[in-house]
Scaffold this motif. Structure first.
Motif, PDB file in Angstrom:
ATOM      1  N   SER A  29       4.214  31.590  21.778  1.00  0.00           N
ATOM      2  CA  SER A  29       3.427  31.688  20.550  1.00  0.00           C
ATOM      3  C   SER A  29       4.275  32.157  19.380  1.00  0.00           C
ATOM      4  N   LEU A  30       5.150  33.127  19.629  1.00  0.00           N
ATOM      5  CA  LEU A  30       5.998  33.657  18.562  1.00  0.00           C
ATOM      6  C   LEU A  30       6.915  32.586  17.989  1.00  0.00           C
ATOM      7  N   PHE A  31       7.395  31.684  18.836  1.00  0.00           N
ATOM      8  CA  PHE A  31       8.337  30.665  18.394  1.00  0.00           C
ATOM      9  C   PHE A  31       7.665  29.450  17.753  1.00  0.00           C
ATOM     10  N   VAL A  32       6.518  29.030  18.254  1.00  0.00           N
ATOM     11  CA  VAL A  32       5.947  27.752  17.815  1.00  0.00           C
ATOM     12  C   VAL A  32       4.791  27.884  16.839  1.00  0.00           C
ATOM     13  N   THR A  33       4.337  29.105  16.534  1.00  0.00           N
ATOM     14  CA  THR A  33       3.234  29.267  15.579  1.00  0.00           C
ATOM     15  C   THR A  33       3.517  28.619  14.217  1.00  0.00           C
ATOM     16  N   PRO A  34       4.739  28.757  13.636  1.00  0.00           N
ATOM     17  CA  PRO A  34       4.994  28.064  12.361  1.00  0.00           C
ATOM     18  C   PRO A  34       4.752  26.553  12.432  1.00  0.00           C
ATOM     19  N   LEU A  35       5.142  25.926  13.523  1.00  0.00           N
ATOM     20  CA  LEU A  35       4.888  24.500  13.680  1.00  0.00           C
ATOM     21  C   LEU A  35       3.393  24.222  13.778  1.00  0.00           C
ATOM     22  N   ASP A  36       2.667  25.121  14.425  1.00  0.00           N
ATOM     23  CA  ASP A  36       1.224  24.959  14.556  1.00  0.00           C
ATOM     24  C   ASP A  36       0.534  25.097  13.198  1.00  0.00           C
ATOM     25  N   VAL A  37       1.017  26.041  12.372  1.00  0.00           N
ATOM     26  CA  VAL A  37       0.461  26.225  11.032  1.00  0.00           C
ATOM     27  C   VAL A  37       0.678  24.971  10.187  1.00  0.00           C
ATOM     28  N   VAL A  38       1.892  24.443  10.205  1.00  0.00           N
ATOM     29  CA  VAL A  38       2.217  23.241   9.441  1.00  0.00           C
ATOM     30  C   VAL A  38       1.375  22.058   9.920  1.00  0.00           C
ATOM     31  N   LYS A  39       1.223  21.940  11.234  1.00  0.00           N
ATOM     32  CA  LYS A  39       0.400  20.860  11.791  1.00  0.00           C
ATOM     33  C   LYS A  39      -1.039  20.947  11.292  1.00  0.00           C
ATOM     34  N   THR A  40      -1.600  22.152  11.303  1.00  0.00           N
ATOM     35  CA  THR A  40      -2.977  22.341  10.855  1.00  0.00           C
ATOM     36  C   THR A  40      -3.131  21.993   9.378  1.00  0.00           C
ATOM     37  N   ARG A  41      -2.167  22.420   8.554  1.00  0.00           N
ATOM     38  CA  ARG A  41      -2.241  22.124   7.118  1.00  0.00           C
ATOM     39  C   ARG A  41      -2.165  20.624   6.863  1.00  0.00           C
ATOM     40  N   LEU A  42      -1.278  19.933   7.579  1.00  0.00           N
ATOM     41  CA  LEU A  42      -1.137  18.492   7.396  1.00  0.00           C
ATOM     42  C   LEU A  42      -2.405  17.752   7.826  1.00  0.00           C
ATOM     43  N   GLN A  43      -3.028  18.233   8.884  1.00  0.00           N
ATOM     44  CA  GLN A  43      -4.228  17.564   9.389  1.00  0.00           C
ATOM     45  C   GLN A  43      -5.438  17.789   8.500  1.00  0.00           C
TER      46      GLN A  43
END
Length: 328
Positions: free
Chosen positions: A49-63
């Protein structure tokens, strides 16, 4: 495009989930306890979670972002809590979007989020993500072990479908249990909110729509996550299930958007397929695959980190148990 040796190694290391879990039945399992396996999996989930949360945030914003160029007259609206939002009339009502927040892709989203909101925003929703890690891992692990043993008793030890069935059913149970936390995480990633603002928003929505609101987007989350427990390749599953992830994001953010901007958008409970049709009508087929790049980038390292941490945890406890036995 040829893969680098390092990426090739990661891809080879990217094992399907049921194979990893099935390793618990070998000789190593007898050297570690169920509790130690649960702790190892929780640690893996936390580090991931610590490593991939930024990618998850960007994914959510794009979607979740709206169209960048609606037609018609526009004015600037601000409620004092979010950044200025352009409100445009297009003949069919009002469309809300933020001109400065439209992201052209993953790298553009990273740059704009850091510039406008600060680097901390890339870890928005980390708290609920970490909170999800413990129950998700424990529920999934416990259900998997119980179901696998029950199925082996009924179907025989050598049935090849047992790991897939047990893993899929376990994922179904864990997704259902943590769905409310998933909703909170998605909302925090969609807009930077204080816990007080989030609490007030959710409390008012629950008072109006009932407690089932907390499971909004559950069906699309199940359709997104369960295939990961039965797919031979997580990368393939990430692509195939991406439309369900997009629908999940839309359903979990649309009510917040309508409340925050005080619009008169309908709050319907459309099915997953109905939401898909709306997305295709508005954005085309490409709309169903929004956030493709960060989701794909997230899958391989998250699996590698999860499995590495999990295996390291097992090795640590195995070594600890051996030392304890030697001294006893």
């Amino acid at each position: 495009m040829l893969l680098s040796p390092l990426l090739q190694q990661k891809v080879r290391f990217f094992l399907s989930e049921e194979k990893v879990m099935d390793e618990m039945s070998n000789s190593d399992f007898s050297k570690t306890t169920s509790f130690q396996h649960a702790v190892s999996s929780c640690c893996g989930a936390i580090v991931t979670s610590l490593f991939v949360t930024p990618l998850d945030v960007v994914k959510t914003r794009l979607q979740a972002q709206s169209s960048p160029s609606p037609k018609g007259k526009c004015l600037v609206y601000s409620n004092g809590q979010v950044h200025h939002t352009h409100v445009c009339e297009n003949g069919d009502g009002k469309v809300f979007y933020n001109r400065n927040r439209h992201f052209k892709g993953m790298l553009d989203a990273f740059v704009k989020i850091i510039q406008i909101e600060g680097i901390k925003s890339l870890w928005s929703g980390l708290s609920p993500t970490l909170i999800m890690a413990l129950p998700t891992s424990v529920i999934y692990f416990t259900c998997y072990e119980k179901l696998r043993e029950a199925l082996r008793f009924r179907l025989g030890e050598d049935n090849d479908h047992i790991p897939i069935v047990a893993s899929s059913l376990s994922r179904f149970v864990s997704v259902t249990a943590v769905s409310p936390v998933e909703l909170i995480k998605t909302r925090m990633q969609y807009h930077t909110l204080s816990y007080k603002q989030l609490q007030l928003s959710i409390r008012s929505t629950v008072a109006r729509d009932g407690w089932l609101f907390l499971w909004r987007g559950w069906s699309s989350t199940v359709l997104r996550d369960v295939p990961f427990s039965g797919a031979a390749s997580g990368s393939i599953a990430a692509v195939v299930t991406l439309p369900f992830d997009v629908v999940k994001t839309h359903r979990q953010t649309e009510i917040w958007e309508s409340e925050t901007l005080q619009s008169k958008l309908q709050r319907d409970s459309a099915s997953t397929w109905a939401v898909m049709r709306k997305i295709v009508a508005k954005k085309g087929i490409a709309g169903l695959f929004a956030g493709f790049t960060p989701r794909l980038f997230k899958v391989t390292p998250s699996c590698a980190i999860m499995i590495s941490t999990y295996e390291y945890g097992k090795a640590f406890f195995r070594h600890l148990n051996e030392k304890t036995n030697q001294h006893s």
